[in-house]
Design an enzyme around this catalytic site. Sequence first.
Site, PDB file in Angstrom:
ATOM      1  NE  ARG A   1       4.732  -4.003  -7.996  1.00 30.78           N
ATOM      2  CZ  ARG A   1       5.212  -4.617  -6.909  1.00 30.78           C
ATOM      3  NH1 ARG A   1       6.508  -4.581  -6.643  1.00 30.78           N
ATOM      4  NH2 ARG A   1       4.405  -5.282  -6.111  1.00 30.78           N
TER       5      ARG A   1
ATOM      6  CG  HIS B   1      10.424  -8.048  -8.689  1.00 25.87           C
ATOM      7  ND1 HIS B   1       9.334  -7.505  -9.322  1.00 25.87           N
ATOM      8  CD2 HIS B   1      10.202  -7.826  -7.365  1.00 25.87           C
ATOM      9  CE1 HIS B   1       8.486  -7.012  -8.430  1.00 25.87           C
ATOM     10  NE2 HIS B   1       9.006  -7.198  -7.221  1.00 25.87           N
TER      11      HIS B   1
HETATM   12  P1  NAP Z   1       3.699   1.726   1.884  1.00 25.08           P
HETATM   13  O1  NAP Z   1       3.957   1.374   3.296  1.00 25.08           O
HETATM   14  O2  NAP Z   1       2.300   1.720   1.394  1.00 25.08           O
HETATM   15  O3  NAP Z   1       4.340   3.179   1.657  1.00 25.08           O
HETATM   16  C1  NAP Z   1       4.107   3.915   0.521  1.00 25.08           C
HETATM   17  C2  NAP Z   1       4.769   5.281   0.642  1.00 25.08           C
HETATM   18  O4  NAP Z   1       4.662   5.932  -0.631  1.00 25.08           O
HETATM   19  C3  NAP Z   1       4.074   6.188   1.655  1.00 25.08           C
HETATM   20  O5  NAP Z   1       5.015   6.993   2.312  1.00 25.08           O
HETATM   21  C4  NAP Z   1       3.170   7.043   0.766  1.00 25.08           C
HETATM   22  O6  NAP Z   1       2.883   8.338   1.253  1.00 25.08           O
HETATM   23  C5  NAP Z   1       4.048   7.190  -0.453  1.00 25.08           C
HETATM   24  N1  NAP Z   1       3.242   7.568  -1.618  1.00 25.08           N
HETATM   25  C6  NAP Z   1       2.214   6.893  -2.180  1.00 25.08           C
HETATM   26  N2  NAP Z   1       1.713   7.578  -3.218  1.00 25.08           N
HETATM   27  C7  NAP Z   1       2.430   8.703  -3.306  1.00 25.08           C
HETATM   28  C8  NAP Z   1       2.389   9.824  -4.154  1.00 25.08           C
HETATM   29  N3  NAP Z   1       1.481   9.940  -5.124  1.00 25.08           N
HETATM   30  N4  NAP Z   1       3.276  10.817  -3.956  1.00 25.08           N
HETATM   31  C9  NAP Z   1       4.181  10.729  -2.958  1.00 25.08           C
HETATM   32  N5  NAP Z   1       4.279   9.701  -2.100  1.00 25.08           N
HETATM   33  C10 NAP Z   1       3.402   8.700  -2.278  1.00 25.08           C
HETATM   34  O7  NAP Z   1       4.521   0.785   0.914  1.00 25.08           O
HETATM   35  P2  NAP Z   1       5.818  -0.100   1.241  1.00 25.08           P
HETATM   36  O8  NAP Z   1       5.476  -1.315   2.030  1.00 25.08           O
HETATM   37  O9  NAP Z   1       6.868   0.794   1.784  1.00 25.08           O
HETATM   38  O10 NAP Z   1       6.189  -0.597  -0.226  1.00 25.08           O
HETATM   39  C11 NAP Z   1       6.433   0.302  -1.286  1.00 25.08           C
HETATM   40  C12 NAP Z   1       6.461  -0.433  -2.610  1.00 25.08           C
HETATM   41  O11 NAP Z   1       7.659  -1.188  -2.729  1.00 25.08           O
HETATM   42  C13 NAP Z   1       5.366  -1.470  -2.813  1.00 25.08           C
HETATM   43  O12 NAP Z   1       4.145  -0.865  -3.193  1.00 25.08           O
HETATM   44  C14 NAP Z   1       5.941  -2.341  -3.914  1.00 25.08           C
HETATM   45  O13 NAP Z   1       5.557  -1.846  -5.178  1.00 25.08           O
HETATM   46  C15 NAP Z   1       7.451  -2.172  -3.748  1.00 25.08           C
HETATM   47  N6  NAP Z   1       8.096  -3.431  -3.327  1.00 25.08           N
HETATM   48  C16 NAP Z   1       9.078  -3.940  -4.122  1.00 25.08           C
HETATM   49  C17 NAP Z   1       9.725  -5.095  -3.732  1.00 25.08           C
HETATM   50  C18 NAP Z   1      10.839  -5.682  -4.556  1.00 25.08           C
HETATM   51  O14 NAP Z   1      11.284  -6.788  -4.282  1.00 25.08           O
HETATM   52  N7  NAP Z   1      11.346  -4.982  -5.540  1.00 25.08           N
HETATM   53  C19 NAP Z   1       9.369  -5.742  -2.533  1.00 25.08           C
HETATM   54  C20 NAP Z   1       8.366  -5.193  -1.777  1.00 25.08           C
HETATM   55  C21 NAP Z   1       7.727  -4.026  -2.173  1.00 25.08           C
HETATM   56  P3  NAP Z   1       2.071   8.552   2.621  1.00 25.08           P
HETATM   57  O15 NAP Z   1       3.073   8.226   3.687  1.00 25.08           O
HETATM   58  O16 NAP Z   1       1.696   9.958   2.593  1.00 25.08           O
HETATM   59  O17 NAP Z   1       0.915   7.583   2.586  1.00 25.08           O
HETATM   60  C1  GLV Z   2       7.117  -7.382  -4.186  1.00 20.70           C
HETATM   61  O1  GLV Z   2       7.434  -6.782  -5.159  1.00 20.70           O
HETATM   62  C2  GLV Z   2       6.084  -6.969  -3.301  1.00 20.70           C
HETATM   63  O2  GLV Z   2       5.306  -6.063  -3.650  1.00 20.70           O
HETATM   64  O3  GLV Z   2       5.995  -7.546  -2.213  1.00 20.70           O
END
Ligand code: NAP
Ligand code: GLV
Length: 319
Positions: free
Chosen positions: A234, A282
């Site tokens: 983000r 994005h």
């Molecule tokens: P997720 O499964 O919820 O994983 C989040 C990870 O971040 C977990 O390992 C979590 O730790 C860690 N985390 C959260 N807060 C933290 C902190 N304060 N300090 C250290 N580590 C922390 O999320 P995801 O599905 O992988 O997605 C991640 C993010 O990618 C989304 O929230 C979104 O913003 C972004 N995204 C972007 C796009 C794009 O097109 N650019 C697309 C999809 C998603 P724990 O393992 O300990 O819980």
């Molecule tokens: C895209 O940014 C998502 O959070 O799925």
Amino acid sequence: MGLVADYRPMNITLCLTDNRPEPWMAGFRALWPEAQVTAWAPGAPQADFGVVWAPPQTFLDEQAAGLRALFNIGAGVDALLKRRLPSGVPVVRLDDAGMSVQMAEFVTHAVIRQFRELGVYQAEMAQGRWAYRKPLSRADFRVGVMGLGVLGERVAKSLQLFEFPVRGYSRSPRSVAGVDCFSGPVGGEGFNAFLQDLQVLICLLPLTAETEGILNRDSLSRLAPGGHLINVARGGHLVEEDLIPLLDSGRLGGATLDVFRTEPLPADHPFWRDPRLTLTPHTSARTLREESIAQIVGKMQALLRGQPIAGVVDPGRGY
Ligand code: NAP
Ligand code: GLV
């Protein structure tokens, strides 16, 4: 569909800011013909399930009373959690649904572009110069993935295939085979050790109160001199004003940015014109409609059967 035949038709209401609802409605109807599927407008009948992207507060206020669950059509729930949410209604994020492979290909491409110095070769060839560079040392090309969740873990595993030394950072301790894992609070010992001398830092954290502004002058100055930042999470993770001075001083060599504090990136934003930045709109991991609908319908039906589902957000934690 047999397992849900005893229930009255479920009302699925879509409220998808900036997304056309019609193809989504058709997709839900195709997969669950017994359900009533509508696009929300003020005063719409009570929904059983909301399917949303950054919905207006009015939607949530009107629908709160009778919702069984709210499904977010993205992985990140930061926009949704800014709203006042109906208490006790589970918020469910997209759980991969075809995103992790997209993220892995986008990020590995960006990392390999740095490691193989493709930008430098591209510029030299454009000048008509045929010249070799000494290959970089793979063993010294340390890559760090912040966030080891659904997307970060997949990215870390993909990078390992190219035999880079891969580090990972998460809030709670994680173990991913072959990845040097660090954890703990932002700014703490584990965080600083994770960042130390990285050639490439990848941000795949959710945007929360704790992670907002995590990519700043202090954290980015811990990377190896000339290091590269890849932010695919983000825009709010990056303190944008800190980036150009870090590039100007040579502390950072460049950045690949897919996300921005304001999207679309404003026309007068300095990032547009900086050749050290690779920008995309994005798009690193898009929501795939069919995969997402299949996942959401599966979870709605599981909830009706009283079964547990993955991807339920903890609003207190922010992800
Ligand atoms: P997720 O499964 O919820 O994983 C989040 C990870 O971040 C977990 O390992 C979590 O730790 C860690 N985390 C959260 N807060 C933290 C902190 N304060 N300090 C250290 N580590 C922390 O999320 P995801 O599905 O992988 O997605 C991640 C993010 O990618 C989304 O929230 C979104 O913003 C972004 N995204 C972007 C796009 C794009 O097109 N650019 C697309 C999809 C998603 P724990 O393992 O300990 O819980
Ligand atoms: C895209 O940014 C998502 O959070 O799925």
